[in-house]
Design an enzyme around this catalytic site. Structure first.
Site, short mmCIF file in Angstrom:
data_model
loop_
_atom_site.label_atom_id
_atom_site.label_comp_id
_atom_site.label_asym_id
_atom_site.label_seq_id
_atom_site.Cartn_x
_atom_site.Cartn_y
_atom_site.Cartn_z
N ARG A 7 40.31 65.05 -55.61
CA ARG A 7 41.27 64.37 -54.75
C ARG A 7 40.60 64.03 -53.42
O ARG A 7 40.05 64.90 -52.74
CB ARG A 7 42.49 65.25 -54.51
CG ARG A 7 43.59 64.59 -53.67
CD ARG A 7 44.77 65.53 -53.49
NE ARG A 7 45.46 65.77 -54.76
CZ ARG A 7 46.15 66.87 -55.02
NH1 ARG A 7 46.23 67.84 -54.14
NH2 ARG A 7 46.75 67.02 -56.20
N ARG A 28 50.70 78.76 -47.75
CA ARG A 28 50.93 77.81 -48.84
C ARG A 28 50.60 76.42 -48.30
O ARG A 28 50.22 76.26 -47.14
CB ARG A 28 52.40 77.89 -49.30
CG ARG A 28 52.69 77.31 -50.69
CD ARG A 28 52.18 78.18 -51.82
NE ARG A 28 52.21 77.51 -53.12
CZ ARG A 28 53.24 77.55 -53.97
NH1 ARG A 28 54.34 78.21 -53.64
NH2 ARG A 28 53.17 76.93 -55.13
N LYS A 29 50.79 75.40 -49.08
CA LYS A 29 50.49 74.05 -48.62
C LYS A 29 51.40 73.66 -47.46
O LYS A 29 52.48 74.22 -47.26
CB LYS A 29 50.64 73.05 -49.76
CG LYS A 29 52.07 72.79 -50.20
CD LYS A 29 52.09 71.71 -51.27
CE LYS A 29 53.52 71.38 -51.70
NZ LYS A 29 53.56 70.32 -52.72
N CYS A 83 56.51 66.95 -57.52
CA CYS A 83 55.42 66.15 -56.96
C CYS A 83 55.76 64.66 -56.91
O CYS A 83 55.22 63.93 -56.08
CB CYS A 83 54.16 66.36 -57.79
SG CYS A 83 53.53 68.05 -57.73
N GLY A 84 56.65 64.21 -57.77
CA GLY A 84 57.06 62.80 -57.75
C GLY A 84 58.25 62.53 -56.85
O GLY A 84 58.85 61.45 -56.93
#
Length: 544
Positions: free
Chosen positions: A63, A177-178, A442-443
């Site tokens: 990525r 976390r993210k 994620c979408g």
């Protein structure tokens, strides 16, 4: 290594202690082969943007970070884009993906090629650093920042400043976390500020233009949280935006849950502290006394996708190309680079809706650009369902997805556009369907007018691909998340249901009535999901 011996990610981060130790492992594994990677250390690769993919053992996804969808002197160049295509040609296969955070994903890369791939990216000013796991993800912004007359600020310098402060800084690579940040200078909220951990949105305080600050927005398997207003106004300068970002990150780093990863988002810190106490904790760390929030300047429910032909403030034009599901072939990728150089200035931009923008096109070049064969596949004038589609990776590559999201949704929008596309285009312009192959979101399924969440279901004794259908979403800082309407629908039957629903909406809506309001009036949703939408999904239904 047995499951009993497997280290937690927090233990692993403590053991490695920084980027140099992780890079040493990357080089070691590249030399030894992917089989040499201990199972509990696979996630370490994500600090360098390299992702082990169980559905394709032996091959990795890489990525690439593209701050705000632009780069290198505030522009993402055709030369950089062509490098991505060259790497895919030399080491991967015929697929390049654009993400909902304005990044690029390269697939089918073998471990032994990773060091060379990363070196080639670095040689053209691209990095993969910290694009996964417990890191601050790509900082997003309006993909046409600096181009339009009606924007409040050009946010690109701020996006790059925040990125520079975080990338390569282990302090912010060791968070629970993210973490997602967006900085928006336009009025259209095109990066979904409401679902970011930190969002800066344009505002007016007295006679001063600046940013309001929003915190705690997120999406995940636990549900979806709309960001809270922090009641803080900052000037549009690095001297004020940066300290606010770092203060919030430091609180998250110190107080975020490191034992339960499903509760390791900023949202849960704010739940625990309360927004008032959280605000005071942020202010206590700032080197300046912030003002209270100003008048919000973003449009209430705008959702600009930047597709089509648009005039820039310098008299040139930008052209937004629709990339269905965000996935490109190599031929398409090379063609995009050629068009950007031939008819623009070589600049390319990526949007949060997984599309591409070619800016700086002279008016005289527009007929030639629109006559190019690529315009038939990456149309700047697509039918409405194709235009409004956002889709996650799907189970071809992602180990969490339960359906092949991109293929199923491509089939779905082709059916919908064939059935009623021209009618919807004439009446509504576009229609937004967002799809995820699993509850991880994620979408961005809960931000679409219709959201799809993939699952396995049992039909006549057989396990097939299916989905839960959510409806009534309304974008914007003051909008609403959608709510579950149909449960466990086979993918093959979703088109007929959605077509019937949208057709009824067009036939019975009041003038100007939004899909969200219509769904409320019809009693199809309760309106309870304004601020928080808990995930309603049973992963065990298929085998129960």
């Amino acid at each position: 290594m047995s499951k009993k011996q497997k280290r937690s990610i927090e233990e692993l981060k403590a053991d490695v202690g920084g980027f140099e130790a992780i890079w040493a492992r990357v080089m070691q594994w590249a030399a030894q082969g992917w089989e040499a990677i201990p199972e509990d250390e696979r996630d370490l690769l994500k600090w360098y943007g390299v992702f082990y993919r169980p559905p394709t053992p032996g091959y990795f996804m890489i990525r690439v970070r593209v701050p705000g969808g632009v780069l290198q002197g505030h522009c993402f160049t055709a030369a950089q884009w062509r490098t991505l295509a060259d790497i895919t040609r030399d080491y991967g296969r015929d697929v390049i993906d654009i993400t909902t955070r304005q990044q690029v994903q390269l697939r089918w890369i073998r471990m032994e090629h990773v060091p060379e791939v990363l070196a080639r990216l670095q040689s053209v000013g691209l990095t993969t650093m910290q694009t996964g796991h417990d890191n601050v993800r790509n900082v997003t912004t309006c993909p046409v920042a600096g181009l339009t007359d009606d924007e409040v600020f050009d946010t690109r310098p701020l996006v790059q400043t925040i990125t520079d402060a975080i990338v390569g800084n282990w302090r912010y690579a060791d968070i629970p976390r993210k973490f997602n940040i967006t900085i928006i200078g336009c009025r259209d909220n095109c990066t979904h500020a409401e679902t970011n951990d930190i969002a800066f949105t344009p505002a007016l305080q007295g006679r001063t233009y600046g940013f309001n600050v929003w915190v705690g927005g997120a999406m995940g398997s636990w549900g979806t949280q709309r960001a809270w207003p922090l009641d803080i106004f900052v000037e549009p300068s690095a001297e004020q935006v940066m300290p606010v970002c770092l203060a919030i990150l430091d609180i998250f780093r110190e107080r975020g849950n490191r034992q339960q990863r499903k509760k390791a988002r900023l949202k849960f810190v704010i739940d625990e502290m309360g927004i008032a106490a959280f605000r005071e904790a942020v202010i206590a760390r700032l080197p300046f006394p912030p003002k209270t929030a100003g008048c919000e300047l973003t449009h209430a429910h705008a959702q600009n996708d930047h597709i089509g032909l648009h005039r820039q403030k310098n008299g040139r034009y930008y052209v937004g190309l629709n990339v269905t599901t965000g996935r490109l072939t190599l031929d398409e990728a090379y063609a995009v680079a050629n068009l950007a150089e031939q008819y623009g200035t070589g600049e390319i931009r990526l949007t949060p809706e997984q599309n591409i923008v070619i800016p700086h096109v002279e008016e005289a070049n527009l007929p030639l650009l629109f006559a190019d064969p690529l315009m038939r596949t990456l149309s700047p004038n697509p039918l409405p369902f194709r235009r409004g589609l956002v889709a996650c990776t799907g189970n071809t590559y992602c180990p969490f997805a339960l359906i092949e999201t991109k293929d199923r949704t491509r089939e779905l929008v082709e059916y919908l556009d064939a059935e009623l596309g021209e009618e919807v285009k004439h009446i509504l312009g576009t229609f937004h369907i967002h799809a995820s192959g699993c509850p991880n979101s994620c979408g961005r399924p809960h931000t679409g007018q219709i959201g799809l969440i993939g699952k396995k279901i049992r039909v006549n004794g057989e396990i097939v691909e299916g989905m839960d259908i959510y409806i009534g979403g309304e974008p914007g800082l003051f909008g609403a998340f959608n709510e579950r309407w149909q449960k466990g629908v086979p993918c093959s039957e979703a088109g007929l249901l959605i077509a019937s629903l949208v057709r009824e909406y067009m036939q019975t809506r009041f003038p100007g009535e939004t899909f969200h309001v219509w769904c409320l009036r019809k009693g199809l949703i309760s309106g309870a999901n304004t601020h928080y939408a808990p995930m309603i999904h049973d992963l065990q239904e298929a085998t129960s």
